[in-house]
Design an enzyme around this catalytic site. Structure first.
Site, mmCIF file in Angstrom:
data_model
loop_
_atom_site.group_PDB
_atom_site.id
_atom_site.type_symbol
_atom_site.label_atom_id
_atom_site.label_comp_id
_atom_site.label_asym_id
_atom_site.label_seq_id
_atom_site.Cartn_x
_atom_site.Cartn_y
_atom_site.Cartn_z
ATOM 1 N N ASP A 175 0.866 -1.160 0.000
ATOM 2 C CA ASP A 175 0.000 0.000 0.000
ATOM 3 C C ASP A 175 0.914 1.224 0.000
ATOM 4 O OD1 ASP A 175 -2.418 1.568 0.434
ATOM 5 O OD2 ASP A 175 -1.696 1.814 2.489
ATOM 6 N N ASP A 212 -0.107 5.131 1.029
ATOM 7 C CA ASP A 212 -0.311 6.090 2.118
ATOM 8 C C ASP A 212 -0.374 5.391 3.473
ATOM 9 O OD1 ASP A 212 -0.796 8.620 0.511
ATOM 10 O OD2 ASP A 212 -2.281 7.266 -0.361
#
Length: 219
Positions: free
Chosen positions: A12, A14
């Site tokens: 991922d 953020d």
């Protein structure tokens, strides 16, 4: 210490590789105020999910055209305001090491392509060869499609990969895809990320061992 065999790594963006909380908070808080919504409630809804889904939920009975219009406003704001965005500890070093050792890796994010590219650049991360954003998908996290797609574009199955996530929705996506799921404690506690197989604070805690037979992640 855990030794986890793998063939590819899926990250991922953020809260996992990049600290973009200042920019995210500014964008969504400003948007919330224009809609007469409580910024704190809005922030509690959006993490780990595609923006379009969050907007539709927060606006309730809004038309599809209105949701798209609000989404475009937010996308423009988030792709141009990256002040305060920076790489989390160990992220740049790990990704550079993966490239040097020719380890397949991808970024799988709920942020759109313009937003993801802006934050990758602002944080000084190496550009991924595979970048999965909502534009490529029918279903967002917590559906497994994002991680299934990321693994497939690496030429692997998700079960051959380790996924790194900072939200419960993302971890559920990884687990549903049959990948090993590692929770990143950048802003959440272990109790808030129960779907993780393992927890770490940042990429600085990891080591990758590339042997003649297999690749092993050491935590």
């Amino acid at each position: 210490m855990a030794n986890i065999p793998f063939k590819g790594l899926l990250f991922d963006l953020d809260g996992t590789l990049v600290d973009s909380i200042p920019a995210v908070t500014r964008a969504w808080s400003q948007w919330a105020k224009t809609k007469g919504l409580d910024p704190e409630h809005v922030m509690s809804v959006i993490h780990g999910r595609p923006a379009m889904e969050s907007i539709a939920e927060l606006l309730g009975n809004a038309s599809k055209a209105e949701v798209v219009r609000e989404f475009q406003w937010l996308e423009d704001y988030e792709s141009t305001d990256t002040k305060g965005t920076k790489a989390l500890p160990g992220s740049v070093a790990l990704l550079n090491a993966l490239n040097e050792k020719q380890v397949p890796w991808a970024i799988v994010t709920s942020g759109t392509l313009p937003v993801a590219n802006a934050r990758i650049k602002a944080a000084g991360l190496p550009l991924p060869k595979v970048l999965i954003t909502p534009e490529k998908l029918t279903n967002g996290k917590p559906h497994p499609e994002p991680y299934l797609t990321g693994a497939r574009e690496l030429g692997l199955t998700a079960g051959q990969c380790i996924c790194f996530e900072d939200t419960q929705a993302g971890l559920l996506a990884a687990k549903s895809a049959k990948a090993v799921a590692i929770g990143i404690l950048s802003h959440a506690s272990k109790e808030e990320l129960p779907a993780a197989d393992y927890h770490i604070r940042s990429m600085a805690e990891l080591a990758v061992d590339i042997g003649p037979i297999q690749r092993v992640l050491k935590i």
